[in-house]
Design a protein around this motif. Sequence first.
Motif, PDB file in Angstrom:
ATOM      1  N   CYS A   3       1.035  -1.191  -0.348  1.00  0.00           N
ATOM      2  CA  CYS A   3      -0.181  -0.182   0.163  1.00  0.00           C
ATOM      3  C   CYS A   3       0.708   0.897  -0.091  1.00  0.00           C
ATOM      4  O   CYS A   3       1.874   0.976   0.829  1.00  0.00           O
ATOM      5  CB  CYS A   3      -0.822   0.269   1.212  1.00  0.00           C
ATOM      6  SG  CYS A   3      -2.318   1.486   1.330  1.00  0.00           S
ATOM      7  N   GLU A  11      -4.029  -7.314  -0.496  1.00  0.00           N
ATOM      8  CA  GLU A  11      -5.109  -6.942  -2.281  1.00  0.00           C
ATOM      9  C   GLU A  11      -4.763  -5.411  -1.685  1.00  0.00           C
ATOM     10  O   GLU A  11      -5.082  -4.594  -0.669  1.00  0.00           O
ATOM     11  CB  GLU A  11      -6.373  -7.240  -1.686  1.00  0.00           C
ATOM     12  CG  GLU A  11      -6.655  -7.316  -2.587  1.00  0.00           C
ATOM     13  CD  GLU A  11      -8.368  -8.674  -2.670  1.00  0.00           C
ATOM     14  OE1 GLU A  11      -9.329  -8.624  -3.405  1.00  0.00           O
ATOM     15  OE2 GLU A  11      -8.840  -8.776  -1.717  1.00  0.00           O
ATOM     16  N   TYR A  13      -5.857  -1.387  -3.817  1.00  0.00           N
ATOM     17  CA  TYR A  13      -6.442  -1.255  -5.347  1.00  0.00           C
ATOM     18  C   TYR A  13      -6.159  -0.094  -5.369  1.00  0.00           C
ATOM     19  O   TYR A  13      -5.771   0.383  -5.115  1.00  0.00           O
ATOM     20  CB  TYR A  13      -8.419  -1.151  -4.172  1.00  0.00           C
ATOM     21  CG  TYR A  13      -9.205  -2.371  -3.629  1.00  0.00           C
ATOM     22  CD1 TYR A  13      -8.988  -2.391  -4.479  1.00  0.00           C
ATOM     23  CD2 TYR A  13      -8.145  -2.720  -2.490  1.00  0.00           C
ATOM     24  CE1 TYR A  13     -10.561  -3.496  -3.988  1.00  0.00           C
ATOM     25  CE2 TYR A  13      -9.557  -3.255  -1.910  1.00  0.00           C
ATOM     26  CZ  TYR A  13     -10.609  -4.415  -2.546  1.00  0.00           C
ATOM     27  OH  TYR A  13     -10.739  -5.502  -2.158  1.00  0.00           O
ATOM     28  N   CYS A  25      -4.450  -0.242  -0.152  1.00  0.00           N
ATOM     29  CA  CYS A  25      -4.905  -1.579   0.758  1.00  0.00           C
ATOM     30  C   CYS A  25      -6.219  -0.908   1.025  1.00  0.00           C
ATOM     31  O   CYS A  25      -6.987   0.482   0.996  1.00  0.00           O
ATOM     32  CB  CYS A  25      -4.109  -1.804   2.304  1.00  0.00           C
ATOM     33  SG  CYS A  25      -4.896  -0.257   3.667  1.00  0.00           S
ATOM     34  N   ASN A  26      -7.400  -1.931   1.154  1.00  0.00           N
ATOM     35  CA  ASN A  26      -8.663  -2.313   1.457  1.00  0.00           C
ATOM     36  C   ASN A  26      -9.132  -0.399   2.132  1.00  0.00           C
ATOM     37  O   ASN A  26      -9.409   0.285   2.255  1.00  0.00           O
ATOM     38  CB  ASN A  26      -9.536  -3.110   1.562  1.00  0.00           C
ATOM     39  CG  ASN A  26     -10.748  -2.775   1.969  1.00  0.00           C
ATOM     40  OD1 ASN A  26     -11.551  -2.621   1.178  1.00  0.00           O
ATOM     41  ND2 ASN A  26     -11.521  -3.756   1.973  1.00  0.00           N
ATOM     42  N   SER A  27      -8.453  -0.573   3.644  1.00  0.00           N
ATOM     43  CA  SER A  27      -8.621   0.634   4.054  1.00  0.00           C
ATOM     44  C   SER A  27      -8.089   2.084   4.241  1.00  0.00           C
ATOM     45  O   SER A  27      -9.004   2.610   3.908  1.00  0.00           O
ATOM     46  CB  SER A  27      -8.547   0.345   6.297  1.00  0.00           C
ATOM     47  OG  SER A  27      -7.068  -0.390   5.547  1.00  0.00           O
ATOM     48  N   LYS A  30     -10.194   3.622   2.022  1.00  0.00           N
ATOM     49  CA  LYS A  30     -11.389   4.306   2.111  1.00  0.00           C
ATOM     50  C   LYS A  30     -11.476   6.050   1.819  1.00  0.00           C
ATOM     51  O   LYS A  30     -12.186   6.856   2.140  1.00  0.00           O
ATOM     52  CB  LYS A  30     -11.697   4.515   3.510  1.00  0.00           C
ATOM     53  CG  LYS A  30     -12.494   2.592   3.513  1.00  0.00           C
ATOM     54  CD  LYS A  30     -12.608   2.438   5.241  1.00  0.00           C
ATOM     55  CE  LYS A  30     -13.129   0.949   5.048  1.00  0.00           C
ATOM     56  NZ  LYS A  30     -12.416   0.180   6.701  1.00  0.00           N
ATOM     57  N   ILE A  34     -11.966   4.878  -4.770  1.00  0.00           N
ATOM     58  CA  ILE A  34     -11.349   3.319  -5.723  1.00  0.00           C
ATOM     59  C   ILE A  34     -12.018   3.425  -7.128  1.00  0.00           C
ATOM     60  O   ILE A  34     -12.805   3.793  -7.098  1.00  0.00           O
ATOM     61  CB  ILE A  34     -11.949   2.114  -4.773  1.00  0.00           C
ATOM     62  CG1 ILE A  34     -11.597   1.915  -3.188  1.00  0.00           C
ATOM     63  CG2 ILE A  34     -12.030   1.046  -5.836  1.00  0.00           C
ATOM     64  CD1 ILE A  34     -12.065   0.679  -2.714  1.00  0.00           C
ATOM     65  N   ARG A  37      -9.455  -2.407  -9.003  1.00  0.00           N
ATOM     66  CA  ARG A  37      -8.989  -3.198  -8.187  1.00  0.00           C
ATOM     67  C   ARG A  37      -7.431  -3.677  -8.289  1.00  0.00           C
ATOM     68  O   ARG A  37      -7.522  -3.404 -10.496  1.00  0.00           O
ATOM     69  CB  ARG A  37      -9.310  -5.064  -8.854  1.00  0.00           C
ATOM     70  CG  ARG A  37      -8.586  -5.932  -7.926  1.00  0.00           C
ATOM     71  CD  ARG A  37      -8.635  -6.195  -6.437  1.00  0.00           C
ATOM     72  NE  ARG A  37     -10.167  -7.031  -6.747  1.00  0.00           N
ATOM     73  CZ  ARG A  37     -10.725  -7.677  -6.095  1.00  0.00           C
ATOM     74  NH1 ARG A  37      -9.462  -8.995  -6.186  1.00  0.00           N
ATOM     75  NH2 ARG A  37     -11.569  -8.814  -6.050  1.00  0.00           N
ATOM     76  N   SER A 136      -8.034 -13.208  -1.793  1.00  0.00           N
ATOM     77  CA  SER A 136      -9.438 -12.685  -1.466  1.00  0.00           C
ATOM     78  C   SER A 136     -10.150 -13.317   0.195  1.00  0.00           C
ATOM     79  O   SER A 136     -11.229 -11.760   0.613  1.00  0.00           O
ATOM     80  CB  SER A 136     -10.203 -13.026  -2.742  1.00  0.00           C
ATOM     81  OG  SER A 136     -10.567 -14.219  -2.554  1.00  0.00           O
ATOM     82  N   ALA A 139     -10.644  -9.777   2.666  1.00  0.00           N
ATOM     83  CA  ALA A 139     -11.537  -8.708   2.230  1.00  0.00           C
ATOM     84  C   ALA A 139     -12.470  -9.047   1.349  1.00  0.00           C
ATOM     85  O   ALA A 139     -11.668  -8.748  -0.011  1.00  0.00           O
ATOM     86  CB  ALA A 139     -10.398  -7.585   1.951  1.00  0.00           C
ATOM     87  N   THR A 141     -15.141  -8.751  -1.438  1.00  0.00           N
ATOM     88  CA  THR A 141     -16.266  -8.095  -1.895  1.00  0.00           C
ATOM     89  C   THR A 141     -17.050  -8.515  -2.965  1.00  0.00           C
ATOM     90  O   THR A 141     -17.122  -9.891  -2.781  1.00  0.00           O
ATOM     91  CB  THR A 141     -15.138  -7.225  -2.880  1.00  0.00           C
ATOM     92  OG1 THR A 141     -14.675  -7.558  -4.242  1.00  0.00           O
ATOM     93  CG2 THR A 141     -14.470  -6.823  -2.316  1.00  0.00           C
TER      94      THR A 141
END
Length: 154
Positions: A3, A11, A13, A25-27, A30, A34, A37, A136, A139, A141
């Motif tokens: 990240c 993972e 994005y 990263c996913n967090s 936020k 986004i 992927r 996956s 997290a 989706t």
Amino acid sequence: MRCEMCGRETELYRAIIEGSQLTVCNSCAKYGKITGRFTEAAAETRDNRKEAKKISDEPLESVVSNFGEILKKKREELGMTHKDFAAKIAEKESVLRKLETGSVKPTLERARQLERMLGIRLVEELKDEPIENQKSSSAVTLGDVVKIKIRKKG
Ligand SMILES: [Zn+2]
């Protein structure tokens, strides 16, 4: 890949955060929007076309490693001599013997022909998705859930 904001290896994005395109990263995603992927393959297409080409040229199918045994078993099933069996598959007897011992490997194309001629399985599909499946799990989706459902059906 890590990240770009917190350095976590997970993972990732593609996201637009405060006006910049980042791989996060996913967090951290936020904090922005986004856009998709992030995958290593996509990065290589952008960063190194040669490398990406090498990957896409990789065959998705391959001749099984025990093709010799399979051929031999089929020949014995039919009760044929090397000579007769070689004639049946339009191959030299000497080549057939090498195929049966595994010292000569048929091309993918030739293996497919033999499959059709003899009703045997000589080609296997190469699986290239387990890495993504493992990643996956942390997290999941909505897209992943749909994909998993489809896989289970098929
Ligand atoms: Zn992060």
